[in-house]
Design an enzyme around this catalytic site. Structure first.
Site, mmCIF file in Angstrom:
data_model
loop_
_atom_site.group_PDB
_atom_site.id
_atom_site.type_symbol
_atom_site.label_atom_id
_atom_site.label_comp_id
_atom_site.label_asym_id
_atom_site.label_seq_id
_atom_site.Cartn_x
_atom_site.Cartn_y
_atom_site.Cartn_z
ATOM 1 N N HIS A 143 -9.313 -13.141 10.422
ATOM 2 C CA HIS A 143 -10.261 -12.038 10.631
ATOM 3 C C HIS A 143 -11.092 -12.213 11.896
ATOM 4 C CE1 HIS A 143 -9.412 -11.415 6.195
ATOM 5 N NE2 HIS A 143 -8.954 -10.356 6.817
ATOM 6 N N THR A 193 0.080 -4.940 5.825
ATOM 7 C CA THR A 193 1.047 -5.843 5.213
ATOM 8 C C THR A 193 2.262 -5.924 6.150
ATOM 9 O OG1 THR A 193 1.705 -3.874 3.987
ATOM 10 C CG2 THR A 193 0.413 -5.473 2.785
ATOM 11 N N ASP A 194 3.294 -6.652 5.734
ATOM 12 C CA ASP A 194 4.493 -6.781 6.560
ATOM 13 C C ASP A 194 5.279 -5.451 6.564
ATOM 14 O OD1 ASP A 194 3.932 -9.469 7.076
ATOM 15 O OD2 ASP A 194 4.725 -10.039 5.118
ATOM 16 N N ASP A 224 -4.430 -3.811 10.392
ATOM 17 C CA ASP A 224 -4.533 -4.996 9.528
ATOM 18 C C ASP A 224 -3.636 -4.725 8.315
ATOM 19 O OD1 ASP A 224 -5.305 -7.160 8.057
ATOM 20 O OD2 ASP A 224 -7.399 -6.559 7.837
ATOM 21 N N GLN A 258 2.300 -1.287 -4.922
ATOM 22 C CA GLN A 258 2.661 -2.700 -4.812
ATOM 23 C C GLN A 258 2.127 -3.479 -6.009
ATOM 24 O OE1 GLN A 258 0.762 -3.244 -1.034
ATOM 25 N NE2 GLN A 258 -1.173 -2.452 -1.825
ATOM 26 N N GLU A 302 -7.077 2.752 3.902
ATOM 27 C CA GLU A 302 -6.333 1.832 3.029
ATOM 28 C C GLU A 302 -5.540 2.675 2.026
ATOM 29 O OE1 GLU A 302 -5.802 -1.688 2.189
ATOM 30 O OE2 GLU A 302 -4.570 -0.568 0.775
ATOM 31 N N ASP A 350 -2.439 7.024 3.466
ATOM 32 C CA ASP A 350 -1.433 6.317 4.268
ATOM 33 C C ASP A 350 -1.864 6.359 5.745
ATOM 34 O OD1 ASP A 350 0.795 5.524 5.694
ATOM 35 O OD2 ASP A 350 2.217 6.635 4.460
ATOM 36 N N ASP A 406 -9.019 -5.621 1.891
ATOM 37 C CA ASP A 406 -9.764 -6.806 1.409
ATOM 38 C C ASP A 406 -11.152 -6.877 2.031
ATOM 39 O OD1 ASP A 406 -9.412 -8.563 3.998
ATOM 40 O OD2 ASP A 406 -7.422 -7.809 3.504
HETATM 41 N N1 SAM Z 1 -4.285 -10.156 6.416
HETATM 42 C C1 SAM Z 1 -3.149 -9.599 5.853
HETATM 43 C C2 SAM Z 1 -1.821 -10.113 6.240
HETATM 44 O O1 SAM Z 1 -1.396 -10.050 7.394
HETATM 45 O O2 SAM Z 1 -1.161 -10.638 5.360
HETATM 46 C C3 SAM Z 1 -3.236 -8.144 5.668
HETATM 47 C C4 SAM Z 1 -4.086 -7.943 4.483
HETATM 48 S S1 SAM Z 1 -4.577 -6.377 4.007
HETATM 49 C C5 SAM Z 1 -4.864 -6.717 2.308
HETATM 50 C C6 SAM Z 1 -3.182 -5.313 4.144
HETATM 51 C C7 SAM Z 1 -3.445 -3.965 3.486
HETATM 52 O O3 SAM Z 1 -2.664 -2.960 4.108
HETATM 53 C C8 SAM Z 1 -3.113 -3.908 1.998
HETATM 54 O O4 SAM Z 1 -4.281 -3.777 1.260
HETATM 55 C C9 SAM Z 1 -2.204 -2.687 1.858
HETATM 56 O O5 SAM Z 1 -2.450 -1.930 0.698
HETATM 57 C C10 SAM Z 1 -2.520 -1.934 3.134
HETATM 58 N N2 SAM Z 1 -1.458 -1.020 3.558
HETATM 59 C C11 SAM Z 1 -0.117 -1.236 3.532
HETATM 60 N N3 SAM Z 1 0.526 -0.160 3.990
HETATM 61 C C12 SAM Z 1 -0.415 0.752 4.337
HETATM 62 C C13 SAM Z 1 -0.355 2.066 4.863
HETATM 63 N N4 SAM Z 1 0.809 2.672 5.140
HETATM 64 N N5 SAM Z 1 -1.532 2.717 5.106
HETATM 65 C C14 SAM Z 1 -2.720 2.120 4.827
HETATM 66 N N6 SAM Z 1 -2.827 0.888 4.299
HETATM 67 C C15 SAM Z 1 -1.688 0.202 4.067
#
Ligand code: SAM
Length: 282
Positions: free
Chosen positions: A62, A157-158, A155, A31, A106, A137, A86
């Site tokens: 959080h 991403t979308d 926690d 990303q 993460e 993953d 984060d």
């Molecule tokens: N608070 C946030 C929100 O709802 O916008 C979420 C923030 S946190 C930074 C989300 C994290 O999920 C990112 O750092 C991203 O790299 C991680 N992420 C996304 N897909 C993932 C996966 N398949 N496995 C593990 N981590 C993942």
């Protein structure tokens, strides 16, 4: 010259924030990461042009993703956090002396490094000795792990790009299998307001309902997220977030929180009618 960060919350709505300085930008294998500073929200992190964490309002997200499940089951010892690089979720978890181990999964190592550098107040908990970080993953992790957890916090991403797999039925099924018999799963559950987000919410709710006998939704107001109205999912085999909640027990811990409190715990599960309708139709 003025510099503004803009994010589409729907095809016809933009959220904009005046930027003081851009501190970092990088396209990783997963990303695009950007870090900027702003007068109103402090330093903030975006992934693929979507707001993830801002210093000023991160406490809301959080605190709500952590203290709601932690106050329902006081015996949570082993926690799995999926995403959350984060460190904001971990920062709230390490406040509990009763938590013995936290595994953070993460996908993107750069997110962790960048947050340690530019968002130290958010990421501080990542250095706690109970925290173990796996760069993997989350979908694959829960598919393969033999460990059991008392709490899983999604926690993520979308549901686009790397986060897509974390909204699938396969993922929720594996989370269920990875939880102890009285385990709880909490996930960030998108916003009900704009159609795109509401569709993701409905899909996720339908899948969680198909896996967990107890599944409830709760809400919080998060100014930097689309529409400001954000939902979380609470799912379990055993615990009901209202019937099994003991306010007196949690208040005795004397944790100083800025958003979460025990009255709000009871209130946050009361949903507006249009949200109930969305969920009923899921
Ligand atoms: N608070 C946030 C929100 O709802 O916008 C979420 C923030 S946190 C930074 C989300 C994290 O999920 C990112 O750092 C991203 O790299 C991680 N992420 C996304 N897909 C993932 C996966 N398949 N496995 C593990 N981590 C993942």
């Amino acid at each position: 010259m003025e510099l503004w960060y803009s994010e589409n919350h729907s095809d016809d709505v933009k959220f904009s924030l005046r930027v003081e300085e851009q501190l970092y930008t990088k396209q990783t294998e997963y990303q695009r990461i950007d870090v900027m500073t702003s007068k109103e929200f402090g330093t903030f992190l975006t992934l693929d042009g979507l707001m993830m964490v801002a210093e000023k309002d991160e406490f809301i997200y959080h605190e709500m993703i952590v203290h709601v499940p932690m106050s329902v089951n006081p015996n949570i010892k082993k926690v799995l956090v999926i995403g959350g690089g984060d460190g904001g979720t971990v920062k709230q978890l390490v406040r509990y002396d009763t938590v013995e181990a936290i595994d953070l999964v993460e996908i993107d190592r750069d997110v962790v490094e960048v947050c340690k550098k530019f968002l130290p107040t958010v990421s501080a908990g990542l250095n706690d000795e109970r925290v173990n970080i796996n760069y993997e993953d989350g979908l694959k992790f829960v598919r393969n792990t033999k460990d059991k957890y008392d709490l899983i916090i999604v926690d993520s991403t979308d549901p686009f790009g790397p986060g897509e797999g974390l909204f699938t039925r396969e993922f929720y099924g594996n989370c269920y299998r990875t939880l102890s018999d009285d385990g709880i799963m909490v996930n960030q559950h998108e916003s009900p307001y704009y159609e795109n987000y509401a569709n993701s919410l409905i899909r996720a709710h339908r899948r969680i309902k198909g896996v967990f006998p107890i599944h409830k939704i709760y809400q919080a107001h998060i100014p930097t997220y689309p529409s400001g109205h954000w939902l979380f999912g609470f799912a379990s085999n055993k615990f009901d977030p209202i019937k099994d909640f003991n306010a007196e027990r949690w208040n005795k811990l004397r944790l100083d929180t800025k958003y979460y409190n025990t009255e709000l715990h009871m209130g946050c599960f009361a949903l507006p009618n249009y949200v109930k309708e969305l969920l009923d139709n899921a």
